[in-house]
Design an enzyme around this catalytic site. Structure first.
Site, PDB file in Angstrom:
ATOM      1  N   LYS A  54      -4.307   8.402   6.680  1.00 30.53           N
ATOM      2  CA  LYS A  54      -2.847   8.233   6.783  1.00 30.53           C
ATOM      3  C   LYS A  54      -2.249   9.371   7.606  1.00 30.53           C
ATOM      4  O   LYS A  54      -1.384   9.154   8.462  1.00 30.53           O
ATOM      5  CB  LYS A  54      -2.217   8.191   5.383  1.00 30.53           C
ATOM      6  N   GLN A  98      -0.502   9.613  -3.553  1.00 29.34           N
ATOM      7  CA  GLN A  98      -1.724   8.816  -3.597  1.00 29.34           C
ATOM      8  C   GLN A  98      -2.114   8.524  -5.047  1.00 29.34           C
ATOM      9  O   GLN A  98      -2.155   9.425  -5.879  1.00 29.34           O
ATOM     10  CB  GLN A  98      -2.848   9.559  -2.853  1.00 29.34           C
ATOM     11  N   ASP A 121       5.791   3.362   0.046  1.00 30.51           N
ATOM     12  CA  ASP A 121       4.743   2.555  -0.584  1.00 30.51           C
ATOM     13  C   ASP A 121       5.319   1.273  -1.192  1.00 30.51           C
ATOM     14  O   ASP A 121       4.583   0.339  -1.489  1.00 30.51           O
ATOM     15  CB  ASP A 121       4.114   3.362  -1.742  1.00 30.51           C
TER      16      ASP A 121
HETATM   17  N1  GUN Z   1      -4.217   3.904  -3.983  1.00 26.16           N
HETATM   18  C1  GUN Z   1      -4.817   2.770  -3.555  1.00 26.16           C
HETATM   19  N2  GUN Z   1      -4.014   2.111  -2.702  1.00 26.16           N
HETATM   20  C2  GUN Z   1      -2.880   2.839  -2.600  1.00 26.16           C
HETATM   21  C3  GUN Z   1      -1.682   2.682  -1.853  1.00 26.16           C
HETATM   22  O1  GUN Z   1      -1.467   1.725  -1.127  1.00 26.16           O
HETATM   23  N3  GUN Z   1      -0.763   3.681  -2.011  1.00 26.16           N
HETATM   24  C4  GUN Z   1      -0.956   4.732  -2.829  1.00 26.16           C
HETATM   25  N4  GUN Z   1       0.013   5.628  -2.918  1.00 26.16           N
HETATM   26  N5  GUN Z   1      -2.045   4.907  -3.531  1.00 26.16           N
HETATM   27  C5  GUN Z   1      -3.005   3.960  -3.404  1.00 26.16           C
END
Ligand code: GUN
Length: 302
Positions: A54, A98, A121
C-alpha cells in the site's frame, strides 16, 4: 469452454494510470497532495506485506504517505490517541488501520475512532450505513475492486444471479450490498452463502456471477459451477513458501485462491487468477478512495 482470464493486474494498472494523472492535475492546479497513513500494529508477516504494498503504490502515484508501525503491545488508549492525531492532521486525507489488531484491542472501537471522512477502507459504521442506503461515501476496497473487475470485463451485472460465498464484513456482506443497489454496475439478484448454508452447491450452480470469499482453498470446485459463469476468486491462502524469482535467497509465500482454478476454468466463461486477480484491485481502490477523500476535504467534487 476455457475461461477468459480476468487480469486484475491489468485492470488495476489502467486505473492506477487514471489516478496518477488525476493526482498530478490536483497537485499542479490546486496544490493538493493526497495523504495516506497506514497504521500497522505488531509484525504479522501477511499484514506487513499488505501495508508495504500500500505504501509503495501510494508513493508511485505521487501521494504523501506515512507508514506508522507500532509494537504489538500498544494499549488501546494510545492507539486511539494516534488515530485522533491523524484525524486532526490536515496533510492526511486517508487513515488505514491494518486488520486484524491484537486481541487486547477492540477493533470496532478503533474503527469508530477514525473520522468517517478519512475512512478510506470504508469500514466505519457510518460508511457501512451509507452504502446500505445507496449513498456510499467510501466503498470498501476489495468489494469495490470486484465491482470494477466485473464492469471493466464487460460482465452483465444488471439482472444477473449473483451468488456470494462468505459473509465477512470486509468482503461478503459489502459486495452483496453493492450489487443489489439500484445503480449502474449493480441491479443484480444476490444470494449470500455461508458456513451454515444447507446445500451450497445448489446455490452456486445457479450463479451467473460467482464470488468466492470463503478463506478455504478449493471451497469451490468445477461441479459447483454453472457452464459459462463468471467466477471471482477473492481467496488468498498461504499454502507454502518458495524462493523469490527476483532474489532466490528470499522466501515468498505460495498463494492459492478459494476456487479450484484448473478445474473451474474449463467450465466458466471468465475467471480471476490468484495471485493477479482481486488482490491488485484492493490496493488500487484504496488509492482511489484516498484521492476522493483529498478532493472532498478541499471542497472539490469527488
Ligand atoms: N486486512 C485484510 N484486508 C484488509 C483491508 O482491506 N483493510 C484493512 N485495514 N485491513 C485488512
Amino acid at each position: 469452454m476455457t475461461a477468459k482470464i480476468i487480469s486484475g493486474k491489468e485492470v488495476a494498472a489502467q486505473i492506477r494510470e487514471e489516478i496518477k494523472e488525476a493526482t498530478e492535475k490536483l497537485t499542479n492546479e490546486n496544490s493538493i497532495v493526497p495523504g495516506l497513513v497506514t497504521i500497522l500494529v505488531g509484525d504479522d508477516p501477511a499484514s506487513r506485506s499488505y501495508v508495504t504494498a500500500k505504501q509503495r503504490t501510494s508513493k508511485e502515484l505521487g501521494f504523501y504517505s506515512v507508514q506508522d508501525s507500532q509494537e504489538a503491545d500498544i494499549t488501546e488508549e494510545v492507539l486511539l490517541a494516534l488515530v485522533d492525531k491523524y484525524n486532526n492532521d490536515p496533510k492526511i486525507h486517508g487513515i488505514l488501520v491494518q486488520l486484524p489488531l491484537p486481541k487486547h484491542i477492540n477493533e470496532t472501537k478503533v474503527l469508530l475512532a477514525i473520522d468517517p471522512n478519512k475512512d478510506v477502507d470504508g469500514f466505519h459504521p457510518i460508511n457501512v450505513g451509507k452504502l446500505m442506503i445507496g449513498e456510499a461515501n467510501f466503498l470498501p476496497c476489495t468489494p469495490a475492486g470486484i465491482q470494477q473487475l466485473l464492469m471493466r470485463s464487460g460482465t452483465q451485472i444488471e439482472g444477473a444471479e449473483v451468488v456470494v460465498v462468505g459473509r465477512s464484513n470486509i468482503v461478503g456482506k459489502p459486495i452483496a450490498n453493492i450489487l443489489i443497489q439500484k445503480q449502474d454496475g449493480a441491479n443484480a439478484t444476490v444470494t449470500v452463502c455461508h458456513t451454515r448454508t444447507r446445500d451450497m452447491a445448489a446455490h452456486t450452480k445457479r450463479a451467473d456471477i460467482l464470488i468466492v470469499a470463503a478463506g478455504v482453498p478449493n471451497a469451490v470446485t468445477a461441479d459447483m459451477v454453472k457452464e459459462g459463469a463468471v467466477v471471482i476468486d477473492v481467496g488468498v491462502n498461504r499454502v507454502g513458501e518458495k524462493p523469490s524469482k527476483k532474489d532466490p535467497n528470499r522466501m515468498v509465500a505460495i498463494l492459492k485462491g478459494d476456487v479450484d482454478f484448473d478445474g473451474v476454468k474449463e467450465k466458466a466463461s471468465a475467471i480471476t487468477p490468484v495471485p493477479g486477480g482481486v488482490g491488485p484491485m484492493t490496493i488500487t481502490m484504496l488509492m482511489l478512495n484516498t484521492l476522493k477523500a483529498a478532493r472532498l476535504a478541499n471542497g472539490l467534487e469527488a
